[in-house]
Design a protein around this motif. Structure first.
Motif, mmCIF file in Angstrom:
data_model
loop_
_atom_site.group_PDB
_atom_site.id
_atom_site.type_symbol
_atom_site.label_atom_id
_atom_site.label_comp_id
_atom_site.label_asym_id
_atom_site.label_seq_id
_atom_site.Cartn_x
_atom_site.Cartn_y
_atom_site.Cartn_z
ATOM 1 N N ILE A 132 26.422 6.226 13.360
ATOM 2 C CA ILE A 132 26.649 6.794 14.695
ATOM 3 C C ILE A 132 27.922 7.631 14.708
ATOM 4 O O ILE A 132 27.936 8.768 15.190
ATOM 5 C CB ILE A 132 26.716 5.667 15.752
ATOM 6 C CG1 ILE A 132 25.343 4.989 15.860
ATOM 7 C CG2 ILE A 132 27.148 6.223 17.093
ATOM 8 C CD1 ILE A 132 25.307 3.812 16.798
ATOM 9 N N LEU A 133 28.986 7.079 14.151
ATOM 10 C CA LEU A 133 30.248 7.817 14.153
ATOM 11 C C LEU A 133 30.122 9.137 13.392
ATOM 12 O O LEU A 133 30.674 10.164 13.804
ATOM 13 C CB LEU A 133 31.356 6.962 13.536
ATOM 14 C CG LEU A 133 31.854 5.814 14.405
ATOM 15 C CD1 LEU A 133 32.874 4.969 13.650
ATOM 16 C CD2 LEU A 133 32.470 6.351 15.700
ATOM 17 N N PRO A 183 26.971 12.649 18.134
ATOM 18 C CA PRO A 183 28.074 13.007 19.033
ATOM 19 C C PRO A 183 27.951 12.277 20.363
ATOM 20 O O PRO A 183 26.859 11.876 20.767
ATOM 21 C CB PRO A 183 27.902 14.509 19.215
ATOM 22 C CG PRO A 183 26.441 14.738 19.028
ATOM 23 C CD PRO A 183 26.014 13.753 17.984
ATOM 24 N N LEU A 184 29.085 12.123 21.023
ATOM 25 C CA LEU A 184 29.091 11.458 22.318
ATOM 26 C C LEU A 184 28.186 12.179 23.294
ATOM 27 O O LEU A 184 27.345 11.580 23.950
ATOM 28 C CB LEU A 184 30.519 11.446 22.872
ATOM 29 C CG LEU A 184 31.129 10.116 23.278
ATOM 30 C CD1 LEU A 184 32.424 10.335 23.999
ATOM 31 C CD2 LEU A 184 30.185 9.286 24.096
ATOM 32 N N MET A 235 39.153 1.928 24.087
ATOM 33 C CA MET A 235 37.997 2.787 24.374
ATOM 34 C C MET A 235 37.713 2.883 25.875
ATOM 35 O O MET A 235 36.545 2.807 26.298
ATOM 36 C CB MET A 235 36.754 2.286 23.628
ATOM 37 C CG MET A 235 36.915 2.328 22.111
ATOM 38 S SD MET A 235 35.351 2.229 21.198
ATOM 39 C CE MET A 235 34.935 0.510 21.388
ATOM 40 N N LYS A 256 27.186 1.451 12.641
ATOM 41 C CA LYS A 256 28.407 2.044 13.201
ATOM 42 C C LYS A 256 28.768 3.353 12.506
ATOM 43 O O LYS A 256 29.022 4.367 13.156
ATOM 44 C CB LYS A 256 29.545 1.036 13.063
ATOM 45 C CG LYS A 256 30.865 1.456 13.665
ATOM 46 C CD LYS A 256 31.830 0.272 13.659
ATOM 47 C CE LYS A 256 33.210 0.650 13.181
ATOM 48 N NZ LYS A 256 34.072 -0.534 12.955
#
Lengths: 169, 169
Positions: free
Chosen positions: A157-158, A162-163, A77, A154
């Motif tokens: 969020i995934l 979005p980032l 990452m 987790k």
DNA sequence: CCGAGTTGGTTGACATCTAAATTACCCATA
DNA sequence: TATGGGTAATTTAGATGTCAACCAACTCGG
């Protein structure tokens, strides 16, 4: 919004939830920092190495056939440029090698050297004891519960966050 | 491997626990990374700032009378030199000021400027919504449970695990 | 076969971070 | 008052980390 004269309307409650989430995040971050700083410090004092180097070698140890730079980048990452630098250092120290990947002349395959594997295995054994020691404050049941909550977090969020910001208005 | 003579002795179990702890640690780390990378990315794209700067300003916002460099260092869990650099940058941008602390001529008191406070409050409101959004996958009960487990973990480490290795064997 | 677009990796500029050395200052005590 | 140990902040060197620009090699439609 508010029904009677209630000050606890939807907006107030939302704000309150926000604060709770923020506090939870700060605690999560603090725990990670506590563990991480100890691991970093010990890797340095016991083996003269660093956490990013250790993590990179850990990935390679699991993939005896070696990994491409891009594959390392996504697993760790971090960005490609970062992997280039880490690999440079480890290669200088004789712990990993870059080999060309036959089929694609652009690609490289990074592998642990024999020495690199030996060094990593030694460190990994001790590292695992450090981690076990730090998590020993939790009972097996508590540990399972923690793992489950973290997994829920987790996945949420995934799947939903979005980032880069798009979702929130 | 073996039949009657149980291979599940104390040592085997310990190794197994080690693996469990390691997996739990990796999951904890992954969760923190997920949240952190999103916060970093958004602070950058929305406000052109970084997480360390934001964290430093957050500490100052809670302490209107200002904080010493050393106090910032311990609250942010980073070294003093790091705080010096961050404060330099924020001061150049006019968001914080260093004032001398009357009683002790070695010490400095860092404060948000009026502009710094305005900028921080704007960012903080949005930041809090991001966090709430990311933790929204947990029910209130799950969030409480997670917070409790994390607290147990934190206390165990603070009470029993030194920064530098001394305890193990 | 050829040119456009994509992918793998490196490089350079810059921001964080640590650890160690340095400077300046505080304070207790003889 | 002088002296020595501790504390506050900075500086330095070096390792991480990002992003954006870049080159080389791959892919694929026409």
């Amino acid at each position: 919004m508010s029904a009677d004269t209630r000050p606890i309307d939807a907006e107030t409650r939302a704000t309150s939830d926000d604060h709770h989430a923020l506090r939870l995040w700060l605690r999560l971050y603090a725990c990670t920092s506590l563990v991480e700083s100890r691991v970093r410090r010990r890797l340095q004092s016991r083996f003269g190495t660093t956490l990013p180097r250790f993590d990179l070698m850990a990935q390679l140890d699991r993939s005896p056939q070696g990994l491409r730079m891009s594959e390392l980048s996504s697993r760790l990452m971090v960005t490609g440029g970062n992997v280039t630098g880490l690999t440079d250092n480890l290669e200088d120290e004789g712990l990993v090698v870059r080999e060309s990947d036959g089929t694609d002349r652009r690609a490289l395959r990074v592998k642990l050297t024999r020495e690199g594997r030996r060094v990593f295995r030694t460190m990994a054994a001790e590292h695992e004891r450090w981690i076990a020691e730090m998590f020993a404050g939790l009972s097996a049941r508590e540990a399972r519960s923690l793992a489950e909550r973290l997994n829920t977090l987790k996945q949420h969020i995934l799947d939903n966050v979005p980032l880069d910001e798009r979702g929130t208005e």
